[in-house]
Write an enzyme that holds these catalytic residues in place. Structure first.
Site, PDB file in Angstrom:
ATOM      1  N   CYS A  51       0.820  -1.210   0.000  1.00 17.35           N
ATOM      2  CA  CYS A  51       0.000   0.000   0.000  1.00 17.35           C
ATOM      3  C   CYS A  51       0.852   1.257   0.000  1.00 17.35           C
ATOM      4  O   CYS A  51       2.027   1.226   0.348  1.00 17.35           O
ATOM      5  CB  CYS A  51      -0.846   0.052   1.275  1.00 17.35           C
ATOM      6  SG  CYS A  51      -2.207  -1.097   1.285  1.00 17.35           S
ATOM      7  N   CYS A  55      -3.125   4.954   2.266  1.00 15.67           N
ATOM      8  CA  CYS A  55      -4.197   3.983   1.979  1.00 15.67           C
ATOM      9  C   CYS A  55      -5.393   4.172   2.919  1.00 15.67           C
ATOM     10  O   CYS A  55      -5.232   4.251   4.134  1.00 15.67           O
ATOM     11  CB  CYS A  55      -3.689   2.547   2.095  1.00 15.67           C
ATOM     12  SG  CYS A  55      -4.955   1.354   1.565  1.00 15.67           S
ATOM     13  N   ARG A  80       1.448  -7.913  -3.610  1.00 14.68           N
ATOM     14  CA  ARG A  80       0.679  -7.430  -4.751  1.00 14.68           C
ATOM     15  C   ARG A  80       0.223  -6.000  -4.498  1.00 14.68           C
ATOM     16  O   ARG A  80       0.015  -5.620  -3.343  1.00 14.68           O
ATOM     17  CB  ARG A  80      -0.570  -8.305  -4.950  1.00 14.68           C
ATOM     18  CG  ARG A  80      -0.295  -9.671  -5.556  1.00 14.68           C
ATOM     19  CD  ARG A  80      -1.544 -10.529  -5.583  1.00 14.68           C
ATOM     20  NE  ARG A  80      -1.975 -10.923  -4.255  1.00 14.68           N
ATOM     21  CZ  ARG A  80      -3.096 -10.526  -3.680  1.00 14.68           C
ATOM     22  NH1 ARG A  80      -3.919  -9.725  -4.314  1.00 14.68           N
ATOM     23  NH2 ARG A  80      -3.409 -10.941  -2.471  1.00 14.68           N
ATOM     24  N   ASP A 456      24.772  34.678 -10.910  1.00 17.20           N
ATOM     25  CA  ASP A 456      23.534  35.309 -11.356  1.00 17.20           C
ATOM     26  C   ASP A 456      23.330  36.649 -10.636  1.00 17.20           C
ATOM     27  O   ASP A 456      23.340  36.724  -9.413  1.00 17.20           O
ATOM     28  CB  ASP A 456      22.367  34.362 -11.047  1.00 17.20           C
ATOM     29  CG  ASP A 456      21.050  34.908 -11.528  1.00 17.20           C
ATOM     30  OD1 ASP A 456      20.646  34.531 -12.626  1.00 17.20           O
ATOM     31  OD2 ASP A 456      20.432  35.714 -10.805  1.00 17.20           O
TER      32      ASP A 456
HETATM   33 ZN    ZN Z   1      -3.857   0.169   0.067  1.00 18.65          ZN
END
Ligand code: ZN
Length: 518
Positions: A51, A55, A80, A456
């Site tokens: 996650c 989440c 996953r 600069d």
């Molecule tokens: Zn999640």
């Protein structure tokens, strides 16, 4: 715990990523702090899912959480992607990775063109390191190998296309770089345990999109100073090619022989920019999205930047007044370089007028029905063009001509840059390009967070310093974020000058070659 979860590398995790402090990660996770989004991922052992820190799912127990520096590392460990917080939508890995320039450069190259041409070996060769060393560096900083990082990016982009567009799956397979539908189907099925069609059904797209039009949410880590970004781009918008109105930035684009346009606006509620891309050929969508992300500096890690820059009292007040400032990048390096040369010794407004004339004379007409009328001319066209017709001085025309020729010959490239010093040196070899112009181009075209236009005048003025040496010493404390300090200070310089009514003096006292950026 689900029986299906396989976590082959889990035992190696805890001590592997020295740069991740789990206490910081834990606090960010429990508070769902969006400023940490994309800086680490949480693998939850019970669900086997990884996650983002934001989440919305109920927070897991600390003992079940493992922290990873990248999505690829979590994927390598067997987790996953979560279907609720959609890790493919996170702002991604911060552009700057501590001590490893090599990894940062490698990531830039992967985001430009994937690992398609030659894989890890050729990537390592281009970076001037051995491929085994590159793998080790990747594992140390990102927790995953270069190929795992490239695979995860491809997979994530495919998921985004499934969720956010109505493109046919065969087209998505090609756009995301899978080569064929079979590989694409297999990869999605393995990763998400669902077919691409099942995933699309879950996505519940809100609006029907017209053909050849794609809408993407591009996340950032808040805060984001959208007003500041628009103000900067608005002042420099090339007439006909770019337009800033009603809080939106819009421009024409040219890629792979195809013309199109995109529009970007702020979606503050979702910490994202909303990008609407109109383009006839979906194949380069990945590249277009990555270029927009780079142009709007979406990978910046504001928490880290602010922590360093607040140490300088000249910056602290400004940071509090306008938090979330980004370094404006560009759509196209050649176009930006032309603009930088046009700006030498004239006002920003004057340069914009000249750019508009060049576009009308030499740019291809574009019919987008949106206030955009032209494409910016390519290097091939400008190499042969008589730019004095647009009102340029002979020397300025010669400089742009030389730049265009160098780009056509491949002497100067704006993509796939791995050595900033060599890039600067090659730019400076062109007649009429001095150190300042080269550094300004590098700062906006390469997205180098520590780029710094030494000497600069506007910076000296803003800080009340007398010499370039003093400035350089002062800037040491801003590292590695000097480009951000510069962007802030240009703002300060402008305000001061306006207050004193001395803007004209600032302009005339610039050394030759230095443009009016502030
Ligand atoms: Zn999640």
């Amino acid at each position: 715990m689900s029986e299906n979860v396989q976590l082959p590398f889990l035992d190696r995790l805890s001590s592997r990523y020295m740069q991740l402090d789990w206490r910081v990660c834990s606090r960010a996770r429990l508070s769902r702090d969006p400023r940490f989004d994309g800086k680490f991922y949480i693998g939850v052992v019970n669900s086997g899912v990884y996650c983002r820190p934001i989440c919305p799912a109920p927070t897991a127990k600390e003992k079940n959480c493992h922290y990873f520096p990248t999505a690829a590392a979590a994927a390598e460990a067997g987790f996953r992607p979560c279907l609720r917080c959609r890790p493919e939508c996170s702002p991604g890995t911060p552009a700057w990775l501590g001590t490893s320039n090599t990894v940062a450069r490698a990531l830039r190259l992967i985001s430009e063109s994937g690992l398609e041409d030659g894989g890890v070996e050729s990537l390592a060769e281009r970076l001037g390191v051995g491929s085994r060393h590159l793998r080790r560096l990747f594992l140390r900083h990102l927790g995953a190998t270069p190929s795992a990082v490239a695979n995860t990016r491809r997979l994530h982009f495919a998921k985004k296309l499934i969720d956010e567009t109505t493109l046919p799956m065969g087209q998505i397979a090609l756009s995301a770089g899978f080569g064929c539908v079979r590989r694409f189907n297999a990869a999605i099925q393995t990763t998400y345990r669902r077919t691409p069609t099942q995933i699309r059904r879950l996505a519940r797209q809100k609006a029907i999109q017209p053909e050849n039009e794609y809408q993407f949410q591009l996340r950032f880590r808040p805060p984001y100073d959208w007003k500041g970004m628009l103000a900067f781009l608005s002042l420099r918008a090339t007439p006909g090619v770019e337009l800033v109105e009603f809080g939106r930035y819009r421009r024409t684009i040219w890629m792979n022989g195809c013309a199109g346009q995109f529009e970007v606006s702020l979606d503050a509620d979702h910490n994202s920019l909303s990008a609407r891309i109109q383009f006839g050929d979906p194949r380069p969508l990945f590249a277009i999205v990555e270029r927009i992300r780079a142009m709007f500096d979406l990978n910046a890690d504001w928490v880290e930047i602010a922590r360093t820059l607040r140490g300088d009292p000249s910056l602290a007040a400004r940071i509090s007044a306008a938090p979330g400032l980004r370094v404006p990048g560009c759509w196209d390096g050649f176009e930006l370089a032309v603009r930088a040369i046009l700006g030498q010794q004239i006002s920003v407004k004057g340069a914009t007028t000249l750019a508009g004339r060049i576009v009308r004379l030499f740019g291809r007409a574009y019919d987008g029905n949106s206030g955009l009328t032209h494409l910016f001319p390519t290097a091939e066209i400008l190499a042969e063009a008589d730019l004095t017709r647009a009102g340029l001085t002979r020397s300025r025309a010669a400089t742009i001509g030389a730049l265009a020729h160098a780009v056509c010959d491949g002497q100067i490239r704006f993509e796939g840059i791995i050595d900033g010093e060599a890039f600067l040196a090659r730019l400076c070899e062109l007649p009429g390009i001095g150190g300042w112009t080269a550094q300004y181009i590098a700062m906006r075209a390469l997205g180098e967070p520590d780029a710094f236009p030494v000497g600069d005048i506007a910076l000296l003025r803003a800080l009340g310093l007398a010499s370039s040496d003093q400035l350089q010493r002062r800037a040491e404390a801003w590292r590695p974020w000097r480009a951000y300090a510069v962007t802030y200070l240009w703002g300060i310089g402008k305000e001061k000058a306006q207050k004193l009514g001395k803007l004209a003096t600032v302009r005339t006292s610039r050394p030759s070659g230095q443009a009016a950026v502030a």
